[in-house]
Design an enzyme around this catalytic site. Structure first.
Site, PDB file in Angstrom:
ATOM      1  N   HIS A  24       0.839  -1.212   0.000  1.00  0.00           N
ATOM      2  CA  HIS A  24       0.000   0.000   0.000  1.00  0.00           C
ATOM      3  C   HIS A  24       0.869   1.255   0.000  1.00  0.00           C
ATOM      4  O   HIS A  24       0.448   2.304   0.502  1.00  0.00           O
ATOM      5  CB  HIS A  24      -0.959   0.031   1.196  1.00  0.00           C
ATOM      6  CG  HIS A  24      -1.727  -1.243   1.390  1.00  0.00           C
ATOM      7  ND1 HIS A  24      -2.928  -1.485   0.772  1.00  0.00           N
ATOM      8  CD2 HIS A  24      -1.440  -2.369   2.098  1.00  0.00           C
ATOM      9  CE1 HIS A  24      -3.368  -2.695   1.099  1.00  0.00           C
ATOM     10  NE2 HIS A  24      -2.471  -3.259   1.894  1.00  0.00           N
TER      11      HIS A  24
ATOM     12  N   SER B  84      14.407  21.862 -16.161  1.00  0.00           N
ATOM     13  CA  SER B  84      13.189  22.615 -16.420  1.00  0.00           C
ATOM     14  C   SER B  84      13.554  23.918 -17.118  1.00  0.00           C
ATOM     15  O   SER B  84      14.581  24.525 -16.826  1.00  0.00           O
ATOM     16  CB  SER B  84      12.486  22.906 -15.091  1.00  0.00           C
ATOM     17  OG  SER B  84      11.666  24.057 -15.208  1.00  0.00           O
TER      18      SER B  84
ATOM     19  N   LYS C 293      15.468  22.264 -10.965  1.00  0.00           N
ATOM     20  CA  LYS C 293      14.840  20.964 -11.247  1.00  0.00           C
ATOM     21  C   LYS C 293      15.756  19.952 -11.941  1.00  0.00           C
ATOM     22  O   LYS C 293      16.583  20.311 -12.761  1.00  0.00           O
ATOM     23  CB  LYS C 293      13.595  21.160 -12.130  1.00  0.00           C
ATOM     24  CG  LYS C 293      12.412  21.787 -11.453  1.00  0.00           C
ATOM     25  CD  LYS C 293      11.888  21.007 -10.269  1.00  0.00           C
ATOM     26  CE  LYS C 293      11.173  19.730 -10.679  1.00  0.00           C
ATOM     27  NZ  LYS C 293       9.912  19.989 -11.388  1.00  0.00           N
TER      28      LYS C 293
ATOM     29  N   GLU D   7       9.707   8.713 -16.911  1.00  0.00           N
ATOM     30  CA  GLU D   7       8.306   9.127 -17.032  1.00  0.00           C
ATOM     31  C   GLU D   7       7.766   8.717 -18.392  1.00  0.00           C
ATOM     32  O   GLU D   7       6.618   8.285 -18.529  1.00  0.00           O
ATOM     33  CB  GLU D   7       8.188  10.648 -16.897  1.00  0.00           C
ATOM     34  CG  GLU D   7       8.426  11.180 -15.507  1.00  0.00           C
ATOM     35  CD  GLU D   7       8.446  12.694 -15.531  1.00  0.00           C
ATOM     36  OE1 GLU D   7       7.370  13.297 -15.454  1.00  0.00           O
ATOM     37  OE2 GLU D   7       9.540  13.281 -15.650  1.00  0.00           O
TER      38      GLU D   7
END
Ligand code: ARG
Length: 491
Positions: free
Chosen positions: A161, A282, A288, A295
């Site tokens: 979980h 970024s 970043k 991804e």
């Protein structure tokens, strides 16, 4: 009557030219051009079979075999490019051959239809791609296995979980992903085997009245089997669906791994960092460092699932045998294999650029009472029924929470009122490393069991490597290389 002209393989019963807009809509050349080598090889095998069965004479077959061989060599060298006003790559091949050797090219299509032709070319193509995908998959597996070997004693939280659950090792975790992908390699191999059935000889749907030898054309292509039924031979796209499914499930597995890399490289987890060569920045936020490659692996998995669903939807309503809808099998298959292969390559690079922070993983074991189950199990070993032991360990967790300490830092004195009997030996055993090491059951995280897994994993990888070596380069190259020799054998 339209003459057999530059753009079509048919025309005898037509009065007017095909509308170019319709040709633009129905044509598949822009995407099936990639099958050119495979079709040329299959055409060579078909032509050789026609010669050997004396359906065509040596004088008729020779220019065809020479012409096809030359085209193949030029395609491989990059000197010949597939382009033109043709409906598909099959039409292009015949037109190009005719331009080179004249009307003799017209005998190549004896006892053959584009329906069996397209399927054999696609089968040869998919086998080559599946073998190559297995080869790159084995590199990724090797990378994970090497990392696992180094982290047998790097303890970290295992999760259920997404909550800290019980101690495992990084090796144990990496091996879990290893085995998921090793099974994918098995599925890709199975799809390779299933695709190895020749539809040649089925003609358009009902075979041929010529004395053809489909087993010979199959054998020339390195295929042991011939489709048992001519209708099925041209209607069947199970091999396309199976290859696409194997890719889709592989992508699902890669996506689950990618999701973890994304989580682990976040500040919240901090279990790993990406080297600069596999992370991106970024345009606006100077600080970043984004895990964009992983991804996109996660993102592309959705696309391959789409390829599979689209393909199955295309197949579901089709009456036997061939229907033009089957031309829609190619783009999803090409996309699925291309995407899976790109994703495996990217996953390998990202894995190599992944720096694990084992200290941080270790310290995550210090919060969350991950050895409460072990405490209960130890009480069971001392005679307490599990349900009571569960409650007692729960009371210990409550006490540790109140005192702001770890379970193994509790003072047995403090628990006297709760009825939980701890002692120094027991407290040592619920330190995370000790608890992990005591999980000796099959497939568990103890270094002994993980050591066995590492051995099994290395063996599985060796098996995969041997298979890849046996099928790459694919037999179709061998046919090509041996083509001249075979010709000498014919009387
Ligand atoms: N280009 C087609 C395909 O990819 C093969 C053509 C079959 N056409 C035909 N009229 N039988 O499926």
């Amino acid at each position: 009557m339209r003459p057999p002209d530059a753009t079509s393989l048919w025309g005898g019963r037509f009065d007017s030219e095909l509308d170019p807009a319709i040709l633009g809509f129905t044509g598949s050349l822009p995407f099936d051009a990639r099958l050119v080598r495979h079709d040329l090889i299959a055409s060579l095998a078909h032509a050789r079979m026609l010669l050997e069965t004396e359906i065509v004479s040596r004088a008729q077959a020779e220019p065809i075999l020479d012409g096809l061989s030359e085209m193949l060599a030029e395609i491989e060298e990059g000197g010949l490019v597939v382009e033109g006003p043709d409906e598909d790559v099959h039409s292009w091949i015949e037109r190009t051959l005719r331009a080179r050797i004249g009307p003799a090219a017209g005998r190549l299509h004896t006892a053959r239809s584009r329906n069996d032709q397209v399927s054999i070319a696609l089968r040869l193509w998919v086998r080559e791609e599946l073998a190559a995908l297995c080869a790159s998959l084995s590199v990724l597996l090797e990378t994970w296995l090497a990392q696992a070997t180094e982290h047998v004693e790097s303890w970290m939280p295992g999760y259920t979980h997404l909550q800290r659950a019980q101690p495992v090792s990084l090796a144990h975790h990496l091996l879990a992903h290893f085995w998921a992908l090793e099974a994918d390699a098995g599925r890709l191999r199975a799809a390779y085997e299933k695709a190895g059935v020749s539809p040649l000889g089925a003609g358009a749907l009902a075979g041929s009245r010529h004395p053809i030898d489909p087993h010979r054309s199959a054998a020339l292509l390195g295929l042991a089997d011939v489709s048992p039924n001519s209708l099925l031979a041209v209607a069947d796209r199970d091999y396309v669906a199976e290859a696409t499914f194997a890719c889709a499930l592989l992508m699902v597995h890669l996506s689950r791994w990618a999701e973890e890399v994304i989580l682990w490289t976040s500040h919240e987890f901090g279990f790993a960092a990406l080297s600069d060569s596999v992370a991106q920045g970024s345009s606006l936020m100077p600080q970043k460092k984004n895990p964009e490659a992983v991804e996109l692996i996660r993102g592309k998995s959705g696309r391959v699932i789409g390829d599979l669903t689209g393909l199955l939807a295309t197949l579901k309503g089709l009456p036997f045998a061939y229907n033009s809808d089957l031309q829609e099998d190619k783009e999803p298959l090409f996309d699925a294999l291309g995407t899976a292969s790109g994703s495996v390559g990217a996953a390998t690079q990202v894995s190599r650029g992944l720096m694990y922070d084992t200290e941080r993983m270790r310290s995550a074991l210090e919060a969350g009472y991950l050895t409460a189950t072990d405490l209960a199990d130890l009480l069971v070993e001392r005679g307490t029924p599990f349900r009571e032991a569960h409650a007692a360990a729960g009371a210990a967790v409550r006490e540790a929470e109140a005192r702001g300490c770890e379970l193994w830092q509790l003072d047995p004195e403090d628990l006297i009122g709760t009825g939980v009997a701890l002692d120094a030996e027991l407290l040592e055993e619920i330190r995370p490393e000790a608890a992990g090491a005591a999980r000796l059951s099959h497939g568990g995280p103890s270094p002994e069991r993980v050591g066995e897994q590492l051995e099994e994993a290395a063996k599985a990888l060796e098996r995969l490597g041997r298979w890849v070596e046996a099928v790459l380069p694919p037999p179709i190259y061998r046919v090509h290389l041996e083509g001249r020799l075979l010709e000498e054998e014919v009387g």
